[in-house]
Scaffold this motif. Structure first.
Motif: not given
Ligand code: THG
Length: 370
Positions: A31-33, A62-64, A94-96, A107-111, A121-124, A196-200, A203-207
């Motif tokens: 469960v997330y958000n 869940c990335e609300r 921006f990751y902020a 929180n550590d969202p993407i803006i 604000v795409s929140i954790a 996206g939350w992987s290093k592979q 893309y993320e599509i905001y539906v």
């Molecule tokens: N995508 C979107 N929303 C999200 C996430 C996401 N919300 C929840 C959660 N994930 C927020 N947390 C993160 C954590 C890491 C990263 C993105 C969201 C990320 N980090 C890279 C890194 O650390 O290598 C790049 C950071 C940078 O250099 O700017 O991608 O995944 N929409």
């Protein structure tokens, strides 16, 4: 891992893709958000190998999004994060970090900027909407604040670009890491970011809304058939190898952004109008006494860290804790993330943790693992 079950109810929200995810054979959720997030399809290890080789579709609804719009939107967004947003444009997200008045992680969202006066604000996993509403109310700001019905769908893996081009065209080729663009598909427009939350790669599509969610899911699977596309989800092993931090696991409201390694996202001097600026500009907070590190543990079994494992060294006793860990088939050892006292890192003492009453040595690793 111990297997108990979570009782479902209306409080734990389903997503517009949950039915598709179930049809695809999801084995477990977290469960997330307050919303379902798949965690396993085949097995954590099989999902990991597939993610690193092919392409996966992830229901990360869940990335609300917290939408902030109106006359004071720009003022409010720059209040809630110490990252300098002067260079934020509609073309790049921006990751902020969001921080509290005493400089701790909320929180550590993407803006994402949708217009000069409109942001997502795409929140954790923390109730950032409530926090931001509190600030807007307290300061009597002229904004509209709500959670829109937006469901991010992530396309991740080395073949993600090939698949995305088939649906959205060659403009996908032009997108660089963290860039944002609008695409037309099925007669509707979609915001897409290369993130996206992987290093592979991916893309993320905001539906928007429920209408096209299942159709988009099906189109991605039809178009990706020969690419061996599968339903997937953020993968514990892969994200630890990539050094991606998880709010609530690797960091909490107890930590400063500097302890999390987010100092590189902050300006030399945080502007006074940002919440927490005073704390974040103090020398003490800028040179933290503990910091999150990528680690490996000499352990060869499948094991998961449900509660933090304490870290010790020979000289200083308890020097930190491991907050995420998983056995990596590619590195043939347990990969981990943990918070460690800088004093211990500098003294280069042998560190260890105790798992099932046995000592295991810990090595500090490069982030990401190579
Ligand atoms: N995508 C979107 N929303 C999200 C996430 C996401 N919300 C929840 C959660 N994930 C927020 N947390 C993160 C954590 C890491 C990263 C993105 C969201 C990320 N980090 C890279 C890194 O650390 O290598 C790049 C950071 C940078 O250099 O700017 O991608 O995944 N929409």
């Amino acid at each position: 891992m111990s297997h108990h079950f979570l009782s479902l109810s209306h409080r734990i929200r389903k997503t517009h893709f949950t039915q598709k995810v179930m049809n695809a054979g999801v084995k477990s959720f977290t469960v997330y958000n307050h919303m379902l997030l798949p965690t396993v399809f085949s097995s954590v290890e099989e999902d990991y190998h597939h993610l690193k080789k092919e392409v996966q579709i992830w229901d990360v609804s869940c990335e609300r999004q917290v939408e902030i719009s109106g006359q004071d939107a720009k003022k409010l967004i720059q209040k809630i994060t110490p990252r300098d947003l002067a260079s934020l444009t509609m073309k790049k997200c921006f990751y902020a970090p969001l921080v509290s008045s005493n400089g701790r992680m909320i929180n550590d969202p993407i803006i994402i900027m949708l217009a000069e006066d409109r942001y997502w604000v795409s929140i954790a996993d923390s109730d950032a909407l409530l926090w931001i509403m509190g600030i807007a109310t307290g300061l009597q700001l002229n904004v509209s604040l709500f959670e829109p019905d937006v469901s991010p769908l992530a396309i991740q893996g080395p073949k993600s670009k090939t698949l995305m081009k088939r649906l959205f065209g060659s403009e996908i080729d032009k997108m660089k890491f963290f860039e944002v663009a609008e695409f037309q598909f099925l007669g509707s427009s979609f915001i897409i970011s290369r993130s996206g939350w992987s290093k592979q790669g991916g893309y993320e599509i905001y539906v928007n809304g429920p209408e096209l969610a299942e159709t988009l899911w099906d189109k991605l699977f039809e178009a990706g058939y020969d690419l061996n596309v599968r339903a997937g989800c953020p993968n514990l092993i892969e994200r630890i190898e990539g050094g991606l931090l998880s709010y609530g696991n690797d960091m909490t409201l107890a930590n400063t952004p500097f302890e999390c390694g987010f100092g590189k996202f902050l300006p030399k001097v945080v502007a006074n109008h940002c919440i927490g600026a005073q704390t974040l500009n103090s020398d003490k907070v800028r040179s933290p006494s503990k910091i999150i590190k990528s680690l490996s543990i000499d352990h060869k079994e499948r094991i998961y860290c449900e509660d933090p494992w304490e870290i010790y060294d020979m000289k200083n006793g308890k020097v930190g804790q491991i907050t995420s860990a998983a056995y990596s088939p590619d590195f043939q050892k347990v990969v981990a993330l943990g918070m460690i006292k800088t004093r211990s890192i500098e003294s280069e003492q042998t560190m260890y943790t105790i798992i099932n009453n046995k000592k295991h040595t810990i090595q500090i690793e490069e982030k990401p693992f190579i």
